[in-house]
Design a protein around this motif. Structure first.
Motif, mmCIF file in Angstrom:
data_model
loop_
_atom_site.group_PDB
_atom_site.id
_atom_site.type_symbol
_atom_site.label_atom_id
_atom_site.label_comp_id
_atom_site.label_asym_id
_atom_site.label_seq_id
_atom_site.Cartn_x
_atom_site.Cartn_y
_atom_site.Cartn_z
ATOM 1 N N TYR A 16 0.878 -1.131 0.116
ATOM 2 C CA TYR A 16 0.009 -0.019 0.027
ATOM 3 C C TYR A 16 0.821 1.279 -0.104
ATOM 4 O O TYR A 16 0.531 2.084 -0.967
ATOM 5 N N LEU A 20 1.883 4.799 -2.786
ATOM 6 C CA LEU A 20 1.499 6.149 -2.656
ATOM 7 C C LEU A 20 2.720 6.825 -3.155
ATOM 8 O O LEU A 20 3.993 6.702 -3.181
ATOM 9 N N ASN A 23 6.594 11.190 -0.133
ATOM 10 C CA ASN A 23 7.097 12.448 0.437
ATOM 11 C C ASN A 23 7.060 12.318 1.922
ATOM 12 O O ASN A 23 7.043 11.315 2.427
ATOM 13 N N LYS A 24 7.504 13.524 2.695
ATOM 14 C CA LYS A 24 7.826 13.278 4.137
ATOM 15 C C LYS A 24 6.597 12.576 4.984
ATOM 16 O O LYS A 24 6.869 12.076 5.721
ATOM 17 N N LEU A 25 5.329 13.062 4.437
ATOM 18 C CA LEU A 25 4.312 12.666 5.347
ATOM 19 C C LEU A 25 4.173 11.072 4.997
ATOM 20 O O LEU A 25 3.895 10.312 5.855
ATOM 21 N N LEU A 105 1.186 14.980 12.692
ATOM 22 C CA LEU A 105 0.501 14.999 11.418
ATOM 23 C C LEU A 105 0.281 13.639 10.709
ATOM 24 O O LEU A 105 -0.432 13.148 10.071
ATOM 25 N N ALA A 109 -3.030 11.890 9.621
ATOM 26 C CA ALA A 109 -3.182 11.356 8.203
ATOM 27 C C ALA A 109 -3.506 9.860 8.194
ATOM 28 O O ALA A 109 -4.160 9.340 7.404
ATOM 29 N N LEU A 111 -5.224 8.153 10.639
ATOM 30 C CA LEU A 111 -6.771 8.327 10.920
ATOM 31 C C LEU A 111 -7.522 8.749 9.706
ATOM 32 O O LEU A 111 -8.612 7.890 9.536
ATOM 33 N N ASN A 112 -7.232 9.743 9.188
ATOM 34 C CA ASN A 112 -7.734 10.288 7.931
ATOM 35 C C ASN A 112 -7.780 9.021 6.688
ATOM 36 O O ASN A 112 -8.913 8.821 6.034
ATOM 37 N N GLU A 113 -6.586 8.357 6.564
ATOM 38 C CA GLU A 113 -6.599 7.505 5.470
ATOM 39 C C GLU A 113 -7.429 6.404 5.593
ATOM 40 O O GLU A 113 -7.994 5.690 4.835
ATOM 41 N N PHE A 115 -10.458 6.203 7.056
ATOM 42 C CA PHE A 115 -11.675 6.608 6.514
ATOM 43 C C PHE A 115 -11.802 6.790 5.041
ATOM 44 O O PHE A 115 -12.843 6.346 4.245
ATOM 45 N N THR A 116 -10.823 7.202 4.431
ATOM 46 C CA THR A 116 -10.768 7.431 2.975
ATOM 47 C C THR A 116 -10.793 6.030 2.397
ATOM 48 O O THR A 116 -11.471 5.655 1.467
ATOM 49 N N ALA A 120 -13.978 4.299 0.329
ATOM 50 C CA ALA A 120 -13.769 4.152 -1.084
ATOM 51 C C ALA A 120 -13.891 2.644 -1.360
ATOM 52 O O ALA A 120 -14.565 2.204 -2.403
#
Lengths: 286, 286
Positions: A16, A20, A23-25, A105, A109, A111-113, A115-116, A120
């Motif tokens: 996974y 992606l 980047n740093k995130l 961050l 991210a 947690l947010n991912e 839900f994405t 989806a």
């Protein structure tokens, strides 16, 4: 069976994050996700999917999302303002490698991912999929895991009662473990009675798991656990071991495990894999 | 129109948190949500809903969720490890009142609660509802707002180019503002062409908003803005004002505003309210 599940999930995570943009995130998100661990929650997703007649591959994204929610909670938990831990799974914690701002961050991210991924792969596909995602959301949020973390902070400052300790564990650990089992049941349209039973089983499994955690924190070593140990006792935090001692805590873990197996036996499904996992967790050493 | 929307949203928030069980977690979530502010994102949800023929009340929960996502990002942004701000909307920041650990968890809980609300009110009700929630999730996450925050941290350490600055603003501010307008369009099944247009408008509106923010940080006062000012310049952070000076920045804000109005004029809908808001934002003083 457990090592097979763990291998599947380790691979899922690796692939996974490779998919992606770099980047740093995403690097800091991937760092914590790839630290390994038991992969208990995603394994439960796979087992529950098989139990309720689902296609295992269909719940891979759900397994990934559950591990993301668990991992974000660990990253935030390890922050200096929270538990202030330098070590997680034998490696430096996220903020030790990337700094505190980045760790906050990265947790957000993940947690947010989660839900994405849930939206989806399930939310937009069926009503049951959206209901499964909603169940996970409630288990992770202000009525579930996060409330448990708030209780946990409060229990550091006082001697909790057994009732408060159970409530704290159920919220902080039990709800997410239970949701890992319950969400596939919802997705595959299990009867309400079965959904309730697997949820109750999950809450009890989480409790047995957490009592073991309290015991291991006192009896194991930093090398074996891959994280700082003995901090609970040192800080005077309320734990099973603090309240009841090691022997009594072991007995309680056995009792809760027995009640887990009893609940499983009332399900008219092939629960052998879940029963095996339940017994293995009682005897885990890390 | 703006003050009417703000009043509706202030009320929505107040009533929502009154309906929750009282505990330390909901108290700290409510504290930051009730601090006031312009309520720009939820107002855009209401305006977009009217634009695309929706029933305003139906998007109240969406408006609430957008403000929760915005507020969680502010709580985490204000933490000592991030921007280290003591003041927000003229009041002490969340961690100043409740402590850092609690502020981290309150932010997490608001993000999580936003998804619970989106799933319960839209995701389980229709495919369009789930798609609208997914759009918001992507805008808020590792491809959107959070990536922008990571860029923002990087831009503190170097002199960014105009291109990097626009990219940072678009992610950090533009995506969530654009999602506030786009999600209702998706919910009410607007044509793809219209969805794309309102999204582009939103990104540009976010940019105009952010250039104004940079200008106000230099020209306004702590009392008027209700937050610390002049920190950008002092820290050597890349902003429009740093790169181009105040006069040129004002001109650029006007140009971006004009392009917003131009995009609106190509929509075959009654866009007067949105046009009014766009012009008002250019002349805002806080």
């Amino acid at each position: 069976m457990i090592s097979r599940n763990k291998a599947i999930i380790d691979d899922l995570i690796l692939n996974y994050f490779r998919s992606l943009p770099e980047n740093k995130l995403t690097e800091s998100m991937a760092y914590s996700m790839n630290l390994g661990g038991k992969r208990l929650r995603p394994s439960l997703v796979l087992l529950s999917s098989r139990l309720f007649g689902g296609e295992e591959k269909e719940v891979y994204p759900m397994a990934l999302a559950m591990e993301m929610i668990h991992t974000y909670s660990l990253i935030h938990d390890d922050l200096p303002a929270m538990d202030d831990d330098d070590l997680r799974r034998g490696k430096p914690t996220n903020h030790k490698v990337f700094g505190e701002a980045s760790a906050i961050l990265a947790g957000d991210a993940l947690l947010n991912e989660a839900f994405t991924i849930l939206l989806a792969n399930y939310g937009v596909k069926s009503r049951e999929g959206a209901e499964a995602a909603l169940f996970i959301s409630r288990a992770a949020g202000r009525e579930g895991m996060i409330l448990g973390q708030v209780h946990d902070l409060e229990n550091e400052k006082k001697r909790a009662t057994l009732e408060e300790l159970v409530e704290c564990h159920n919220k902080k650990t039990g709800e997410l473990i239970a949701a890992s089992l319950t969400a596939p049941a919802i997705l595959y349209r299990a009867e309400k009675d079965e959904v309730d039973k697997i949820h109750t089983f999950g809450i009890q499994l989480g409790l047995a798991f957490q009592i073991q955690d309290d015991i291991l924190d006192r009896t194991s070593t930093k090398e074996v656990l891959g994280k700082s140990i003995g901090k609970d006792g040192a800080s005077g935090k309320s734990t099973y071991v603090e309240l009841f001692g090691i022997e009594k805590s072991r007995e309680m873990a056995r009792e809760v495990t027995d009640s887990c197996l009893e609940i499983l036996s009332t399900l008219d499904r092939d629960t052998r894999e879940l029963a095996e996992l339940t017994s293995l967790l009682l005897n885990r050493t890390y």
